[in-house]
Design an enzyme around this catalytic site. Structure first.
Site, PDB file in Angstrom:
ATOM      1  N   GLU A   1     -32.056  19.478 -78.477  1.00  0.00           N
ATOM      2  CA  GLU A   1     -31.376  20.741 -78.171  1.00  0.00           C
ATOM      3  C   GLU A   1     -31.909  21.850 -79.079  1.00  0.00           C
ATOM      4  O   GLU A   1     -32.391  21.582 -80.187  1.00  0.00           O
ATOM      5  CB  GLU A   1     -29.857  20.547 -78.400  1.00  0.00           C
ATOM      6  CG  GLU A   1     -29.034  21.788 -78.115  1.00  0.00           C
ATOM      7  CD  GLU A   1     -27.532  21.508 -78.029  1.00  0.00           C
ATOM      8  OE1 GLU A   1     -27.107  20.399 -78.404  1.00  0.00           O
ATOM      9  OE2 GLU A   1     -26.794  22.405 -77.573  1.00  0.00           O
TER      10      GLU A   1
ATOM     11  N   ASN B   1     -23.114  21.535 -68.730  1.00  0.00           N
ATOM     12  CA  ASN B   1     -22.894  20.539 -69.781  1.00  0.00           C
ATOM     13  C   ASN B   1     -21.487  20.702 -70.339  1.00  0.00           C
ATOM     14  O   ASN B   1     -21.035  21.835 -70.564  1.00  0.00           O
ATOM     15  CB  ASN B   1     -23.904  20.761 -70.921  1.00  0.00           C
ATOM     16  CG  ASN B   1     -23.513  20.021 -72.197  1.00  0.00           C
ATOM     17  OD1 ASN B   1     -23.662  18.803 -72.287  1.00  0.00           O
ATOM     18  ND2 ASN B   1     -23.015  20.752 -73.192  1.00  0.00           N
ATOM     19  N   GLU B   2     -20.811  19.598 -70.541  1.00  0.00           N
ATOM     20  CA  GLU B   2     -19.453  19.633 -71.115  1.00  0.00           C
ATOM     21  C   GLU B   2     -18.672  20.810 -70.529  1.00  0.00           C
ATOM     22  O   GLU B   2     -18.168  21.669 -71.259  1.00  0.00           O
ATOM     23  CB  GLU B   2     -19.493  19.673 -72.650  1.00  0.00           C
ATOM     24  CG  GLU B   2     -20.040  18.392 -73.233  1.00  0.00           C
ATOM     25  CD  GLU B   2     -19.788  18.197 -74.731  1.00  0.00           C
ATOM     26  OE1 GLU B   2     -19.323  19.130 -75.394  1.00  0.00           O
ATOM     27  OE2 GLU B   2     -20.060  17.084 -75.221  1.00  0.00           O
TER      28      GLU B   2
ATOM     29  N   TYR C   1     -18.827  10.354 -78.705  1.00  0.00           N
ATOM     30  CA  TYR C   1     -19.299  10.383 -80.095  1.00  0.00           C
ATOM     31  C   TYR C   1     -18.422   9.494 -80.967  1.00  0.00           C
ATOM     32  O   TYR C   1     -17.238   9.288 -80.677  1.00  0.00           O
ATOM     33  CB  TYR C   1     -19.267  11.814 -80.649  1.00  0.00           C
ATOM     34  CG  TYR C   1     -20.427  12.655 -80.153  1.00  0.00           C
ATOM     35  CD1 TYR C   1     -21.664  12.578 -80.773  1.00  0.00           C
ATOM     36  CD2 TYR C   1     -20.288  13.507 -79.060  1.00  0.00           C
ATOM     37  CE1 TYR C   1     -22.746  13.342 -80.330  1.00  0.00           C
ATOM     38  CE2 TYR C   1     -21.367  14.271 -78.607  1.00  0.00           C
ATOM     39  CZ  TYR C   1     -22.586  14.183 -79.250  1.00  0.00           C
ATOM     40  OH  TYR C   1     -23.647  14.928 -78.799  1.00  0.00           O
TER      41      TYR C   1
ATOM     42  N   GLU D   1     -24.556  11.709 -73.898  1.00  0.00           N
ATOM     43  CA  GLU D   1     -24.655  12.027 -75.337  1.00  0.00           C
ATOM     44  C   GLU D   1     -23.828  10.989 -76.077  1.00  0.00           C
ATOM     45  O   GLU D   1     -22.663  10.761 -75.719  1.00  0.00           O
ATOM     46  CB  GLU D   1     -24.068  13.410 -75.659  1.00  0.00           C
ATOM     47  CG  GLU D   1     -24.921  14.566 -75.215  1.00  0.00           C
ATOM     48  CD  GLU D   1     -24.335  15.929 -75.597  1.00  0.00           C
ATOM     49  OE1 GLU D   1     -23.587  16.013 -76.595  1.00  0.00           O
ATOM     50  OE2 GLU D   1     -24.632  16.901 -74.877  1.00  0.00           O
TER      51      GLU D   1
ATOM     52  N   GLN E   1     -29.117  13.253 -81.862  1.00  0.00           N
ATOM     53  CA  GLN E   1     -30.230  13.812 -81.128  1.00  0.00           C
ATOM     54  C   GLN E   1     -31.542  13.285 -81.700  1.00  0.00           C
ATOM     55  O   GLN E   1     -31.519  12.578 -82.692  1.00  0.00           O
ATOM     56  CB  GLN E   1     -30.176  15.323 -81.175  1.00  0.00           C
ATOM     57  CG  GLN E   1     -28.889  15.904 -80.574  1.00  0.00           C
ATOM     58  CD  GLN E   1     -28.953  17.419 -80.318  1.00  0.00           C
ATOM     59  OE1 GLN E   1     -29.975  18.058 -80.503  1.00  0.00           O
ATOM     60  NE2 GLN E   1     -27.825  17.999 -79.900  1.00  0.00           N
TER      61      GLN E   1
HETATM   62  O1  AHR Z   1     -24.991  17.244 -79.681  1.00  0.00           O
HETATM   63  C1  AHR Z   1     -24.286  18.337 -80.149  1.00  0.00           C
HETATM   64  C2  AHR Z   1     -23.302  18.904 -79.143  1.00  0.00           C
HETATM   65  O2  AHR Z   1     -22.325  17.950 -78.870  1.00  0.00           O
HETATM   66  C3  AHR Z   1     -23.842  19.229 -77.783  1.00  0.00           C
HETATM   67  O3  AHR Z   1     -24.438  20.484 -77.720  1.00  0.00           O
HETATM   68  C4  AHR Z   1     -22.619  19.201 -76.930  1.00  0.00           C
HETATM   69  O4  AHR Z   1     -22.891  18.878 -75.588  1.00  0.00           O
HETATM   70  C5  AHR Z   1     -21.729  18.193 -77.620  1.00  0.00           C
HETATM   71  O5  AHR Z   1     -20.452  18.669 -77.816  1.00  0.00           O
END
Ligand code: AHR
Length: 514
Positions: A47, A194-195, A261, A318, A367
């Site tokens: 990103e 995204n999101e 996450y 992600e 990432q």
């Molecule tokens: O990876 C960092 C961020 O985490 C990304 O930009 C977003 O999609 C997520 O909240």
């Protein structure tokens, strides 16, 4: 380290041959092959965030750091070793603020914007569409382009696709040619936002589903360059997005992107440090990681109901560890150190993804370089490979391998304070190289474990590599870049059954010799 491992291997041969009642037994049913483990499970995400792209991989063609058309030779070389199957770009949250026209043409003329999402720093658009495709082509990877639904429009996405893929006469294709690319770019995956539940527009799933149907109607490409279209889905343990999307969207729709996450504390506020933690945060992190299986199972059940023909993929778009920012760093750059704990966290994800490979046909770690759970950390012209890099590299034989059912019998529960989890995690697959591969994790931070492997047929031995270290937060640094790296590991069979003694806090990947 080597001596320690040899002693360990010698010990294995002395182990008992028959299964005791409380013996930990890993049973692999090689006669019942499961789905193929899509290589895209090993996808990467880059990103426009901090030094994730600029400095980390892109230094520009005029840099003294050796590069090919601006991309660092050392970083690209290390990534090639991971057989990176795809790269997702340009975000993340950044994607919904990205306007592709600002990233084409002479770099000196591209507008400089403020990266409002990540640190408020200048974004000079030096990396745009042509540079991104140059990177994926250098890596031999596929391109996953994330469209802008937040501040963009159906028209902007449709025109970007035309710019990238049009073959014949078209003003946009001519512009692409003028900018140096004659033949179309191959776009393998295209996401619509995204999101969108958060940074991508704070939408409700019903609203997004309607918008998706509208927008996707206009996303067209030549048939031979049609990407798989990805809808922005839910987060963490959420199922509502999968429910609504799989019921209501039918247009240009191939997969749902779900994000997950891992925070040591389990909370967004006060996530926990990347290094210097105790065993309570070791186990809480790994146990929180394993909870990803719950969300996969719940979301898969909904898909099985609404999509019994198995058309839709559940992309774990992600994932990875997210810690408190590195002290002294720009908090908007998401800089964090990477330790043995991250390597185990990655291997646990792989083992879960393999077990659900029928729907989980893509996953992207967040990432690739310098951001969150990165493969590589750079400073100036130097780089280090993180423990996570080594976990990815050890698991490369699983890319496109055929999964095999695995069960762990008598799996001890590992408990510390209020947390507990299964101690052993295992995966098995028939590799494209014809070998039977095993991936094993001992999550216990202090206790070694002896496993007996029942592969349904006599086995001679197994050879592979181990990743472990004395400290839970062992890491590589610019002063000691090879402090933690894979070492050779062997296991011998006793009466045709493999006995593997896993040290505490270790990942082992083995090829079985039959
Ligand atoms: O990876 C960092 C961020 O985490 C990304 O930009 C977003 O999609 C997520 O909240």
């Amino acid at each position: 380290m080597k001596k320690h491992l040899l002693a360990l291997v010698a010990g294995l041969a002395l182990s008992a041959a028959s299964f005791a009642a409380d013996e930990i037994k890993v049973v692999v049913d090689a006669a019942k092959p499961g789905p193929v483990i899509h290589r895209n499970i090993y996808g990467q995400f880059a990103e426009h965030l901090g030094t994730g792209i600029y400095e980390g991989i892109w230094v520009g063609p005029d840099s003294k750091i050796p590069n090919v058309r601006g991309w660092r030779k050392d970083v690209v070389g290390a990534l090639k070793n991971l057989k990176v199957p795809l790269v997702r770009w340009p975000g993340g949250c950044f994607a919904d603020e990205y306007h592709w026209r600002e990233g084409i043409g002479p770099r000196s003329k591209r507008p400089v914007k403020v990266n409002t999402h990540w640190g408020g720093v200048p974004e000079n658009n030096a990396v745009g569409t042509h540079e991104f495709f140059d990177l994926v082509e250098q890596l031999g990877a596929e391109a996953y382009v994330n469209g802008n639904m937040g501040t963009g429009s159906a028209q902007e996405m449709a025109e970007w696709l035309e710019y990238m893929t049009a073959e014949g006469k078209s003003t946009l294709a001519d512009l692409r040619r003028k900018n140096g690319r004659d033949k179309p770019f191959r776009v393998h995956y295209f996401a619509v936002g995204n999101e969108t539940w958060g940074c991508g527009g704070n939408m409700r799933p019903e609203y997004y589903a309607d918008l998706y149907r509208q927008v996707a109607t206009f996303l067209k490409t030549p048939e031979n360059n049609r990407p798989l279209f990805i809808a922005s889905g839910g987060n963490d343990q959420d199922t509502k997005w999968t429910e609504v999307l799989s019921k209501n969207v039918r247009w240009n729709f191939d997969a749902i992107a779900h994000h997950y996450y891992t925070f040591p504390s389990g909370k967004w506020e006060g996530k926990g440090p990347a290094v210097g933690f105790g065993e309570d945060q070791w186990i809480s992190t790994l146990a929180n990681t394993l909870n990803i299986e719950k969300t996969i199972v719940k979301n898969k059940a909904i898909l099985d109901q609404n999509d019994p023909k198995m058309r839709l993929g559940l992309y774990m778009d992600e994932w990875g560890s997210w810690y408190d920012p590195e002290p002294g760093s720009n908090p908007g750059f998401l800089v964090q150190r990477n330790t043995l704990r991250d390597a185990l966290l990655a291997a646990l994800h792989f083992n879960v993804f393999h077990a659900h490979a029928d729907r989980v046909r893509m996953s992207n770690i967040a990432q690739m370089v310098n951001v969150l759970q990165a493969m590589i950390l750079t400073t100036k012209d130097k780089l280090i490979l993180t423990p996570t890099y080594h976990a990815f590299e050890m698991y490369t034989p699983f890319q496109d391998a055929t999964s095999l059912p695995v069960s762990v019998q008598n799996n001890p529960t590992y408990s510390v304070a209020a947390h507990s989890m299964p101690t052993i995690s295992a995966t098995a697959a028939q590799g494209k190289d014809g070998k039977l591969w095993l991936g094993l994790v001992n999550a216990d931070a202090t206790k070694p474990q002896e496993l007996t492997l029942d592969l349904g047929a006599a086995v001679k031995s197994a050879k592979g590599r181990i990743l472990t270290a004395a400290a839970m937060d062992a890491e590589n640094s610019f002063k000691a870049p090879n402090a933690i790296k894979p070492e050779p590991f062997e296991a011998q069979a006793v009466n045709g059954k493999l006995v593997v003694k896993l040290p505490a806090k270790a990942i082992v990947v083995l090829a079985v010799e039959r």
